[in-house]
Design a protein around this motif. Structure first.
Motif, PDB file in Angstrom:
ATOM      1  N   ASP A 242       0.744  -1.381   0.031  1.00  0.00           N
ATOM      2  CA  ASP A 242       0.122   0.042  -0.169  1.00  0.00           C
ATOM      3  C   ASP A 242       0.868   1.170   0.106  1.00  0.00           C
ATOM      4  O   ASP A 242       0.642   2.362  -0.866  1.00  0.00           O
ATOM      5  CB  ASP A 242      -1.121  -0.140   1.300  1.00  0.00           C
ATOM      6  CG  ASP A 242      -0.083  -0.298   2.350  1.00  0.00           C
ATOM      7  OD1 ASP A 242       0.907  -0.717   2.662  1.00  0.00           O
ATOM      8  OD2 ASP A 242      -1.026  -0.284   3.597  1.00  0.00           O
TER       9      ASP A 242
ATOM     10  N   THR B 257      -0.954   3.868   4.335  1.00  0.00           N
ATOM     11  CA  THR B 257      -1.484   2.536   4.455  1.00  0.00           C
ATOM     12  C   THR B 257      -2.737   2.387   4.282  1.00  0.00           C
ATOM     13  O   THR B 257      -3.724   3.244   5.227  1.00  0.00           O
ATOM     14  CB  THR B 257      -0.945   2.580   6.167  1.00  0.00           C
ATOM     15  OG1 THR B 257      -1.719   3.537   6.710  1.00  0.00           O
ATOM     16  CG2 THR B 257       0.563   2.337   6.251  1.00  0.00           C
ATOM     17  N   LEU B 258      -3.327   1.372   3.831  1.00  0.00           N
ATOM     18  CA  LEU B 258      -4.895   1.005   3.694  1.00  0.00           C
ATOM     19  C   LEU B 258      -5.324   0.178   4.863  1.00  0.00           C
ATOM     20  O   LEU B 258      -6.351   0.141   4.976  1.00  0.00           O
ATOM     21  CB  LEU B 258      -4.968   0.439   2.168  1.00  0.00           C
ATOM     22  CG  LEU B 258      -4.518   1.184   0.964  1.00  0.00           C
ATOM     23  CD1 LEU B 258      -4.815   0.502  -0.144  1.00  0.00           C
ATOM     24  CD2 LEU B 258      -5.345   2.604   0.951  1.00  0.00           C
ATOM     25  N   LEU B 259      -4.442  -0.216   5.676  1.00  0.00           N
ATOM     26  CA  LEU B 259      -4.967  -0.970   6.945  1.00  0.00           C
ATOM     27  C   LEU B 259      -3.808  -0.926   7.979  1.00  0.00           C
ATOM     28  O   LEU B 259      -2.576  -0.303   7.667  1.00  0.00           O
ATOM     29  CB  LEU B 259      -4.896  -2.641   6.606  1.00  0.00           C
ATOM     30  CG  LEU B 259      -3.749  -3.292   6.041  1.00  0.00           C
ATOM     31  CD1 LEU B 259      -2.926  -3.954   6.989  1.00  0.00           C
ATOM     32  CD2 LEU B 259      -4.622  -4.375   4.861  1.00  0.00           C
TER      33      LEU B 259
ATOM     34  N   GLU C 119      -6.581   1.987  -4.930  1.00  0.00           N
ATOM     35  CA  GLU C 119      -6.457   1.755  -3.389  1.00  0.00           C
ATOM     36  C   GLU C 119      -7.294   0.418  -3.330  1.00  0.00           C
ATOM     37  O   GLU C 119      -6.857  -0.287  -2.558  1.00  0.00           O
ATOM     38  CB  GLU C 119      -6.928   2.973  -2.705  1.00  0.00           C
ATOM     39  CG  GLU C 119      -5.992   4.039  -2.738  1.00  0.00           C
ATOM     40  CD  GLU C 119      -6.425   5.211  -1.874  1.00  0.00           C
ATOM     41  OE1 GLU C 119      -5.526   6.208  -1.641  1.00  0.00           O
ATOM     42  OE2 GLU C 119      -7.640   5.226  -1.347  1.00  0.00           O
TER      43      GLU C 119
ATOM     44  N   LEU D 155      -5.790  -2.781  -1.910  1.00  0.00           N
ATOM     45  CA  LEU D 155      -6.181  -3.428  -0.449  1.00  0.00           C
ATOM     46  C   LEU D 155      -6.623  -4.820  -0.800  1.00  0.00           C
ATOM     47  O   LEU D 155      -6.455  -5.852   0.092  1.00  0.00           O
ATOM     48  CB  LEU D 155      -7.226  -2.482   0.017  1.00  0.00           C
ATOM     49  CG  LEU D 155      -7.954  -2.948   1.404  1.00  0.00           C
ATOM     50  CD1 LEU D 155      -6.905  -3.043   2.291  1.00  0.00           C
ATOM     51  CD2 LEU D 155      -8.985  -1.944   1.686  1.00  0.00           C
TER      52      LEU D 155
ATOM     53  N   VAL E 277      -5.103  -8.187   0.890  1.00  0.00           N
ATOM     54  CA  VAL E 277      -6.143  -9.042   2.074  1.00  0.00           C
ATOM     55  C   VAL E 277      -6.203 -10.510   1.559  1.00  0.00           C
ATOM     56  O   VAL E 277      -5.759 -11.274   2.204  1.00  0.00           O
ATOM     57  CB  VAL E 277      -7.421  -8.346   2.235  1.00  0.00           C
ATOM     58  CG1 VAL E 277      -8.332  -9.380   2.931  1.00  0.00           C
ATOM     59  CG2 VAL E 277      -7.291  -7.073   2.973  1.00  0.00           C
TER      60      VAL E 277
ATOM     61  N   MET F 101     -13.994   0.059   1.603  1.00  0.00           N
ATOM     62  CA  MET F 101     -12.569  -0.202   1.816  1.00  0.00           C
ATOM     63  C   MET F 101     -12.501   0.145   3.568  1.00  0.00           C
ATOM     64  O   MET F 101     -11.586  -0.854   4.241  1.00  0.00           O
ATOM     65  CB  MET F 101     -11.730   0.854   1.225  1.00  0.00           C
ATOM     66  CG  MET F 101     -11.510   0.624  -0.404  1.00  0.00           C
ATOM     67  SD  MET F 101     -10.721   1.917  -1.089  1.00  0.00           S
ATOM     68  CE  MET F 101      -9.226   2.098  -0.349  1.00  0.00           C
ATOM     69  N   ASP F 102     -13.299   0.994   3.900  1.00  0.00           N
ATOM     70  CA  ASP F 102     -13.221   1.127   5.388  1.00  0.00           C
ATOM     71  C   ASP F 102     -13.545   0.136   6.103  1.00  0.00           C
ATOM     72  O   ASP F 102     -12.914  -0.329   7.249  1.00  0.00           O
ATOM     73  CB  ASP F 102     -13.872   2.478   5.749  1.00  0.00           C
ATOM     74  CG  ASP F 102     -13.372   3.769   5.271  1.00  0.00           C
ATOM     75  OD1 ASP F 102     -12.092   3.502   5.195  1.00  0.00           O
ATOM     76  OD2 ASP F 102     -14.339   4.883   5.468  1.00  0.00           O
TER      77      ASP F 102
ATOM     78  N   ARG G 288     -11.101  -2.717   5.869  1.00  0.00           N
ATOM     79  CA  ARG G 288      -9.716  -2.273   6.861  1.00  0.00           C
ATOM     80  C   ARG G 288     -10.037  -2.582   8.505  1.00  0.00           C
ATOM     81  O   ARG G 288      -9.301  -3.038   8.974  1.00  0.00           O
ATOM     82  CB  ARG G 288      -9.300  -0.706   6.690  1.00  0.00           C
ATOM     83  CG  ARG G 288      -8.578  -0.245   7.524  1.00  0.00           C
ATOM     84  CD  ARG G 288      -8.270   1.076   7.570  1.00  0.00           C
ATOM     85  NE  ARG G 288      -6.947   1.466   8.455  1.00  0.00           N
ATOM     86  CZ  ARG G 288      -5.901   2.196   8.232  1.00  0.00           C
ATOM     87  NH1 ARG G 288      -6.005   2.854   7.037  1.00  0.00           N
ATOM     88  NH2 ARG G 288      -5.005   2.368   9.153  1.00  0.00           N
TER      89      ARG G 288
ATOM     90  N   CYS H 172      -9.517  -6.147   9.129  1.00  0.00           N
ATOM     91  CA  CYS H 172      -7.915  -6.354   9.203  1.00  0.00           C
ATOM     92  C   CYS H 172      -7.210  -5.749  10.430  1.00  0.00           C
ATOM     93  O   CYS H 172      -6.640  -6.493  11.166  1.00  0.00           O
ATOM     94  CB  CYS H 172      -7.479  -5.560   7.913  1.00  0.00           C
ATOM     95  SG  CYS H 172      -7.817  -6.300   6.263  1.00  0.00           S
ATOM     96  N   ASP H 173      -7.817  -4.518  11.012  1.00  0.00           N
ATOM     97  CA  ASP H 173      -7.182  -4.047  12.041  1.00  0.00           C
ATOM     98  C   ASP H 173      -7.646  -4.811  13.205  1.00  0.00           C
ATOM     99  O   ASP H 173      -6.926  -4.967  14.116  1.00  0.00           O
ATOM    100  CB  ASP H 173      -7.497  -2.574  12.062  1.00  0.00           C
ATOM    101  CG  ASP H 173      -7.044  -1.738  10.901  1.00  0.00           C
ATOM    102  OD1 ASP H 173      -6.197  -2.308  10.165  1.00  0.00           O
ATOM    103  OD2 ASP H 173      -7.272  -0.519  10.775  1.00  0.00           O
TER     104      ASP H 173
END
Length: 700
Positions: free
Chosen positions: A215, A222-224, A580, A584, A588, A669-670, A673, A676-677
């Motif tokens: 990313d 950073t996308l995540l 983006e 992402l 993933v 995307m959010d 993310r 992932c987070d």
């Protein structure tokens, strides 16, 4: 002795790679030098008859300094620079070669105009475009190449770059400002110059870690990434000790910039960990724009030499401050007068107050254009995030200037403030004179003593468009003022009327409070100030009839150029989000998901071993169930993002596609993310496949 040697070293370095005034005076015949200086000093037309002589001197100087090639260096609408490189080598009939550079080669070049963003101004099969030498910005040498700053236009004459509109706006601003100065009795000033000092914020991260983040490499952000245990909560990084590795980078960067004539002046740590700032001395807006591009390029190059990566994205890390570019803008005459300097008695300085009113009126009337000038997909993440100004344009003047304008407008006696000294309670410390107003770091457009600081521009952006908008809007107001004063029978009465009209019609744009509060958002709405929170909405101002009329009557943009830029802004926004989303998705599918499955499998194996041994593994089972649920959410959100991305990418219309990216792809995307987070927070450190925020922010 060491200090003297360092000082002499700096003096010998500065401008050593620039075809500057000293070099031209030495190498050009006096007639040619005087002609070129006349063009530079007064914006007069270039005499083409001197081109061959200048080209020959430029070539000889460049070769003497190790150059083998030359390039027409231009600024297409990509926020980065471009140029093709040609050698000075020319074959002769006897099979040998000579080194040659003609006036024709200096004056014009021909890059491919259809392969750069053009917003429909050129078809794919219509490739011809032109670069034209900008004699007001000096040539320089980089990497054995002579760089010649140029403007870039299409075969049919439309501007395809950032420099041409900037120079047009500077020209019209100078013309209208001179008209006004003549009415004030100034018959000596020959040119008024918009001057700019662009403070540049940036992040430095370890290169090895950067290379492991797809990313960062493809998107610049950073996308995540889960929130680290320590961010900027303690405010200990801001203006703190500069780490050795960063200090060495900064030292090399300074030397490179100084050699290119860039007046790198100030450097310090910024608020976020791994974030820093560089500030130059003021220059004309055109040269400042060229220098800022050089600064960004040299930051990236120098960082790589030090095993670092320079991040210029507006929001490389969620949850910590992003990076902006403070565009400090002022107006100066060629004979050294700052027209925005209030002096010691601003209430008596009517010329200053008139130019101040012009800026206030221009920013109010064309706040949508200023907002547009800072609109990018990256900057949308930064603006309004309690680290940068909100998307609402307002002006901070300070209490004193606000009161002066109000008193003049209403005819009240001006309350002259007494000078105040700061008493710090320690006898050994000097008494300090307090400035007439405090600074407002939350304001997007703040008066800071003798200039305005436009704080909305994104760190990766060219500063050209912001200054095009400022110059053009102020020039238009100055034209109106000059017309009014020229037609008036009583100069002083009309001046007071101009100030009164400004207070009556434009006070809504003045706000001296905290721009970060929700109360201000509500108050701005009551005042009728636009709140354009995203690039898609902000882009509409480029094709608003009011603004097209402004650009056409000032000669800065044609309607076709306005509409092309509108398309380019929207197309770029959609492409950025599409890249983006694809990045992402790849991260993933190929990194995060497999790592989480492997980790869950290891925990499942451990669980089975524990239960087989008769141990109580309830906590492990709970952990495993949490992993299973989060992995399921991850998979579902991944599928959802891919579906939304495919649907948005299939939309043909630029605005509709950009809106779909904003409204559907970005939220998807959010959500992905967030999954992932959440997994990063519970997956073992050894299993997580990419460097974390703690790694990136605290390893330099």
């Amino acid at each position: 002795m060491n200090r003297r040697r360092i000082r002499l070293d700096i003096l010998s370095i500065f401008g050593s790679k620039v075809f500057n005034d000293a070099v031209m005076r030495q190498r050009l015949p006096k007639r040619v030098y005087d002609s070129l200086k006349h063009t530079n000093r007064e914006g007069a037309p270039l005499d083409p008859a001197i081109a061959d002589v200048v080209a020959g001197a430029m070539k000889d100087w460049a070769i003497a300094n190790g150059a083998t090639h030359y390039t027409h260096w231009f600024q297409p609408m990509t926020n980065v620079t471009a140029g093709k490189h040609d050698s000075f080598l020319t074959p002769t009939l006897d099979g040998s070669v000579i080194l040659e550079f003609s006036g024709k080669s200096l004056l014009a070049g021909e890059p491919d105009a259809s392969s750069f963003p053009n917003g429909g101004l050129r078809n794919t099969f219509e490739a011809r475009g032109y670069t034209a030498w900008d004699p007001t910005s000096p040539a320089f040498i980089r990497d054995h190449t002579l760089y010649i700053p140029t403007a870039f236009c299409s075969y049919t004459g439309e501007a395809l770059d950032m420099k041409t509109p900037l120079m047009r706006s500077m020209q019209v601003l100078s013309s209208e400002a001179l008209r006004l100065l003549r009415l004030f009795g100034n018959n000596t000033t020959r040119r008024v110059i918009s001057t700019v000092g662009a403070e540049q914020e940036y992040f430095l991260v370890d290169r090895e870690l950067y290379e492991k983040r797809l990313d960062l490499k493809l998107c610049g952000r950073t996308l995540l990434g889960a929130k680290p245990p320590k961010g900027q909560e303690l405010d200990d990084h801001y203006c703190g000790r500069i780490r050795l590795r960063v200090a060495e980078f900064m030292e090399d960067l300074d030397r490179e910039l100084w050699s290119l004539g860039v007046t790198s002046k100030t450097k310090h740590n910024e608020a976020a960990p791994a974030q820093h700032e560089l500030a130059p001395v003021f220059a004309s807006a055109n040269i400042a724009c060229d220098h800022n591009h050089l600064t960004m390029e040299m930051m990236r190059i120098t960082a790589k030499k030090h095993g670092l990566a320079c991040l210029l994205h507006e929001k490389p890390f969620a949850g910590v401050n992003g990076s902006g570019k403070h565009n400090n803008w002022s107006l100066s005459t060629d004979d050294g007068i700052n027209l925005l300097d209030p002096g010691k008695t601003p209430w008596e300085n009517v010329q200053f107050l008139t130019f101040l009113c012009a800026v206030i009126s221009a920013v109010h009337d064309y706040s949508d254009l200023l907002r547009l000038s800072a609109a990018t997909a990256g900057n949308d993440h930064r603006l309004g995030g309690f680290e940068a100004p909100p998307a609402i344009i307002s002006i901070f003047l300070g209490e004193q200037l606000t009161h002066i304008l109000n008193d003049i407008a209403t005819g009240r006696d001006i309350d002259v403030p007494a000078a105040v000294s700061l008493q710090m309670g320690v006898e050994a410390l000097p008494n300090l004179k307090r400035d007439d107003s405090d600074r407002n770091r939350t304001s997007p457009f703040a008066f800071t003593g003798n200039k305005f600081e436009f704080r909305m521009v994104g760190s990766s952006q060219s500063i050209a468009l912001a200054n095009v908008m400022l110059n053009t809007a102020v020039a238009d107001v100055l034209r109106d003022y000059a017309d009014r004063l020229a037609q008036s029978d009583d100069f002083d009465t009309e001046l007071k009327a101009i100030i009164s009209d400004t207070v009556r019609d434009h006070s809504a744009i003045i706000f001296n409070g905290n721009n970060y509060t929700a109360d201000w958002v509500a108050e701005a709405e009551r005042r009728g100030l636009p709140n354009l929170t995203n690039t898609v909405d902000a882009a509409e101002s480029m094709i608003d009839a009011k603004n097209i009329n402004l650009f056409e009557r000032t000669g800065v943009f044609s309607e076709a150029e306005c509409r092309s830029r509108y398309d380019i802004i929207l197309e770029n926004y959609a492409k950025v989000l599409s890249i983006e989303a694809a990045t992402l998705t790849e991260m993933v599918r190929r990194q995060v998901f497999p790592a989480c499955v492997r980790y869950a499998g290891r925990i499942a194996t451990d669980y089975n071993a524990m239960t087989g041994a008769g141990l109580n593994a309830a906590a492990v089972k709970c952990h495993l169930n949490e992993l299973d649920g989060l992995i399921a959410h991850l998979s579902a959100n991944l599928d959802a993002l891919e579906a939304e991305h495919r649907a948005a990418d299939a939309i043909a219309d630029h605005r509709d596609r950009a809106a779909a990216m904003r409204d559907r792809v970005l939220p998807a995307m959010d959500s992905l993310r967030a999954s992932c987070d959440a997994l990063e927070a519970i997956v073992g450190c050894d299993e997580w496949p990419i460097p974390t925020y703690t790694d990136l922010l605290h390893r330099v």
